[in-house]
Design a protein around this motif. Structure first.
Motif, PDB file in Angstrom:
ATOM      1  N   VAL A   1       0.875  -1.175   0.000  1.00  0.00           N
ATOM      2  CA  VAL A   1       0.000   0.000   0.000  1.00  0.00           C
ATOM      3  C   VAL A   1       0.908   1.220   0.000  1.00  0.00           C
ATOM      4  CG1 VAL A   1      -1.814   1.247   1.221  1.00  0.00           C
ATOM      5  CG2 VAL A   1      -1.780  -1.255   1.256  1.00  0.00           C
ATOM      6  N   ILE A   2       1.053   1.852  -1.148  1.00  0.00           N
ATOM      7  CA  ILE A   2       2.043   2.916  -1.294  1.00  0.00           C
ATOM      8  C   ILE A   2       1.765   4.087  -0.347  1.00  0.00           C
ATOM      9  CG2 ILE A   2       0.780   4.017  -3.184  1.00  0.00           C
ATOM     10  CD1 ILE A   2       4.628   3.776  -2.759  1.00  0.00           C
ATOM     11  N   ARG A   3       0.498   4.334  -0.078  1.00  0.00           N
ATOM     12  CA  ARG A   3       0.166   5.429   0.846  1.00  0.00           C
ATOM     13  C   ARG A   3       0.753   5.174   2.222  1.00  0.00           C
ATOM     14  NH1 ARG A   3      -3.333   6.134   4.807  1.00  0.00           N
ATOM     15  NH2 ARG A   3      -4.240   4.074   4.440  1.00  0.00           N
ATOM     16  N   ARG A   4       0.694   3.936   2.669  1.00  0.00           N
ATOM     17  CA  ARG A   4       1.232   3.574   3.975  1.00  0.00           C
ATOM     18  C   ARG A   4       2.760   3.726   4.004  1.00  0.00           C
ATOM     19  NH1 ARG A   4      -0.681   3.153   9.171  1.00  0.00           N
ATOM     20  NH2 ARG A   4       0.259   1.408  10.294  1.00  0.00           N
ATOM     21  N   ARG A   5       3.402   3.340   2.898  1.00  0.00           N
ATOM     22  CA  ARG A   5       4.871   3.470   2.853  1.00  0.00           C
ATOM     23  C   ARG A   5       5.289   4.936   2.806  1.00  0.00           C
ATOM     24  NH1 ARG A   5       9.053   4.286   3.753  1.00  0.00           N
ATOM     25  NH2 ARG A   5      11.031   3.208   3.278  1.00  0.00           N
ATOM     26  N   LEU A   6       4.557   5.765   2.092  1.00  0.00           N
ATOM     27  CA  LEU A   6       4.861   7.199   2.069  1.00  0.00           C
ATOM     28  C   LEU A   6       4.598   7.836   3.432  1.00  0.00           C
ATOM     29  CD1 LEU A   6       3.413   8.223  -1.420  1.00  0.00           C
ATOM     30  CD2 LEU A   6       5.826   7.884  -0.784  1.00  0.00           C
ATOM     31  N   GLN A   7       3.606   7.299   4.137  1.00  0.00           N
ATOM     32  CA  GLN A   7       3.349   7.792   5.485  1.00  0.00           C
ATOM     33  C   GLN A   7       4.544   7.521   6.389  1.00  0.00           C
ATOM     34  OE1 GLN A   7       0.320   5.699   7.777  1.00  0.00           O
ATOM     35  NE2 GLN A   7      -0.408   7.626   8.663  1.00  0.00           N
TER      36      GLN A   7
ATOM     37  N   GLN B   1       7.199  -0.358   8.701  1.00  0.00           N
ATOM     38  CA  GLN B   1       5.760  -0.186   8.951  1.00  0.00           C
ATOM     39  C   GLN B   1       5.280  -1.092  10.081  1.00  0.00           C
ATOM     40  OE1 GLN B   1       5.193  -0.132   4.246  1.00  0.00           O
ATOM     41  NE2 GLN B   1       3.247  -0.053   5.299  1.00  0.00           N
TER      42      GLN B   1
ATOM     43  N   THR C   1       0.820   6.251  14.656  1.00  0.00           N
ATOM     44  CA  THR C   1      -0.207   6.448  13.644  1.00  0.00           C
ATOM     45  C   THR C   1      -1.606   6.182  14.203  1.00  0.00           C
ATOM     46  OG1 THR C   1       0.186   4.169  12.886  1.00  0.00           O
ATOM     47  CG2 THR C   1       1.321   5.935  11.715  1.00  0.00           C
TER      48      THR C   1
ATOM     49  N   SER D   1      -4.564   8.834  13.937  1.00  0.00           N
ATOM     50  CA  SER D   1      -5.788   8.439  13.224  1.00  0.00           C
ATOM     51  C   SER D   1      -7.012   8.589  14.117  1.00  0.00           C
ATOM     52  CB  SER D   1      -5.673   6.997  12.738  1.00  0.00           C
ATOM     53  OG  SER D   1      -4.624   6.854  11.820  1.00  0.00           O
TER      54      SER D   1
END
Length: 289
Positions: A200-206, A225, A234, A238
């Motif tokens: 999940v690229i969004r998670r890696r960028l986070q 992660q 996180t 969240s």
């Protein structure tokens, strides 16, 4: 606003007195005309407030007629999105007003008028609206985002600018930023797990953004992660976003009559803020000192 509070309180008291007559006093009953007069007197401040707020001659933008207590909330509901506001601007013009409970919301949809609000008259409109939930999460508006525009805001801007956004800082941390971005590319290109399971690229960028911020603020980073500290950090953010963006509190914040029902929700916010501050203090702030 004071008149509305007194009207709501007096109305509830009148209803309680008239509806809670016990049977053992059945030999004495309040005549109906007296009951009616009592309710009218109790509701009179509320009626005056409603008529004054909807006076067409008042110096306020046009908009849909509000209902007592709820305003336009029953019409717009929780779905106050840009499409709905754009459609309403076709009816009421480039500047119109919605009444959400006891608070007014003015919508500006014309680019030139928006420039007046955001740029020319920026000082007058520089402060963001406060509410009970963000007061809990920001220490009564002591952060930079929700503080009132003025001396405190200028001090906070200096505090944020010097350690993070000057040319010296940018040059100092540029290698670190590049290394964190290269790690993302390496994970996408060389990780066996990514090839088999995907990512999940969004998670890696986070993770990349968190590592950049934490290395600048605390000289610390998360390993992956799956790092328990990253998961904890996180999770706190969240949960705070979910509570802050929820309409659960808006009803009580905008409609004073419903505020007594807000205590449970606010206690959740206070408990979360306490745990979040303890997490940062125990694992990052104290170590940095």
């Amino acid at each position: 606003m004071g008149i509305l509070k007194k009207a709501l309180f007096s109305t509830l008291v009148a209803i309680a007195l008239l509806c809670c007559t016990k049977p053992q006093f059945s030999n004495f009953s309040i005549p109906f005309p007296l009951k009616l007069c009592t309710l009218i007197i109790a509701l009179l401040p509320l009626i005056i407030h409603f008529l004054h707020s909807t006076n067409p001659n008042s110096n306020l933008p046009p908009g849909p007629r509000p209902l007592p207590i709820f305003g336009n909330w029953l019409r717009v509901g929780n779905d106050l999105n840009h499409r709905l506001l754009a459609a309403m601007s076709q009816t009421y013009g480039p500047i119109f007003m919605l009444k959400l409970g006891s608070k007014n919301l003015v919508v500006v949809s014309n680019p030139e008028l928006a420039s007046q609000v955001l740029h020319t008259q920026g000082v007058e409109f520089g402060s963001r609206p406060r509410n009970v939930v963000f007061d809990i999460f920001t220490g009564n508006g002591q952060d930079m985002v929700f503080t009132i525009y003025g001396e405190h805001w200028r001090k906070m801007r200096r505090i944020m600018t010097l350690p993070f956004f000057t040319n010296k800082v940018v040059n100092q941390y540029s290698d670190m930023w590049e290394s964190e971005m290269e790690l993302v590319v390496d994970d996408l290109r060389n990780s066996e797990r990514v090839r088999k399971e995907g990512i999940v690229i969004r998670r890696r960028l986070q993770l990349m953004l968190y590592n950049i911020m934490y290395r600048m603020m605390f000289d610390a980073k998360f390993e992956s992660q799956d790092d328990p500290m990253f998961i904890e950090a996180t999770k706190f953010n969240s949960e705070r976003s979910r509570l802050a963006q929820s309409f659960e509190y808006n009803y009580g914040d905008f409609i004073p009559l419903l505020r007594p029902f807000l205590n449970g929700y606010l206690n959740k916010c206070r408990e979360l803020q306490s745990r979040r501050l303890a997490f940062f203090n125990n694992y990052f702030v104290e170590k940095r000192r």
